[in-house]
Design a protein around this motif. Structure first.
Motif, short mmCIF file in Angstrom:
data_model
loop_
_atom_site.label_atom_id
_atom_site.label_comp_id
_atom_site.label_asym_id
_atom_site.label_seq_id
_atom_site.Cartn_x
_atom_site.Cartn_y
_atom_site.Cartn_z
N ASP A 124 44.24 40.79 42.84
CA ASP A 124 43.38 40.55 44.00
C ASP A 124 43.61 39.20 44.68
O ASP A 124 42.80 38.74 45.48
CB ASP A 124 41.91 40.65 43.58
N GLY A 125 44.71 38.55 44.38
CA GLY A 125 44.98 37.24 44.96
C GLY A 125 44.53 36.09 44.07
O GLY A 125 45.00 34.98 44.20
N TYR A 126 43.61 36.36 43.15
CA TYR A 126 43.14 35.36 42.19
C TYR A 126 43.57 35.73 40.77
O TYR A 126 43.93 34.88 39.98
CB TYR A 126 41.62 35.21 42.23
N GLU A 128 45.76 38.53 38.26
CA GLU A 128 46.79 39.57 38.18
C GLU A 128 46.16 40.88 37.71
O GLU A 128 45.03 40.89 37.20
CB GLU A 128 47.91 39.14 37.23
#
Length: 144
Positions: A124-126, A128
């Motif tokens: 989600d971008g933060y 994995e």
């Protein structure tokens, strides 16, 4: 103030030996030797009072690096989500498709041992991607 020297992770469960042997396979842990004077755990179990037979089992990291896992029989079944769970770090350092491939391969191995795949949490971008799973008695854990 005293410092912590060792940590043991304890699981409440219905069938301690079954769950312990599952986690031995997942983590590459081993069953520790039986108490002194006993050739095996079955011999030890037979000398216990009936209410204590098959009530506990353990597995340990053969390198001594990881914590001992202890499994104890409890009368009540699992009724809700775990407040604590293990992350099995099979994809550490990997990203994208390479990470997903490693997670899926380990998931297939563990499903063959009796685990249940719950859901894939995608990157989600933060964080994995990781796979949420359940062990042979429904305890949640993640392939991370």
């Amino acid at each position: 103030m005293a410092s912590v020297k060792q940590v043991q992770v304890t699981f409440d469960c219905a069938e301690p030996e079954r769950v312990a042997r599952f986690w031995c396979e997942v983590l590459g842990h081993v069953v520790p030797p039986p108490p002194e004077g006993f050739a095996n755990w079955d011999d030890f179990n037979r000398v216990l009072p009936p209410e204590l037979q098959d009530s506990a089992f353990a597995c340990v990291d053969p390198t001594g690096a990881g914590p001992r896992l202890f499994f104890q029989r409890v009368p009540e079944g699992k009724v809700g989500k775990n407040r604590l769970h293990l992350d099995v770090r099979v994809g550490a350092g990997l990203v994208g498709d390479e990470r997903l491939a490693v997670l899926e391969a380990e998931c297939a191995r563990l499903v063959a041992l009796g685990a249940t795949r719950v859901r894939l949490l995608t990157a989600d971008g933060y964080n994995e991607s990781c796979l949420v799973m359940q062990d042979v008695e429904g305890n949640e854990f993640c392939l991370d």
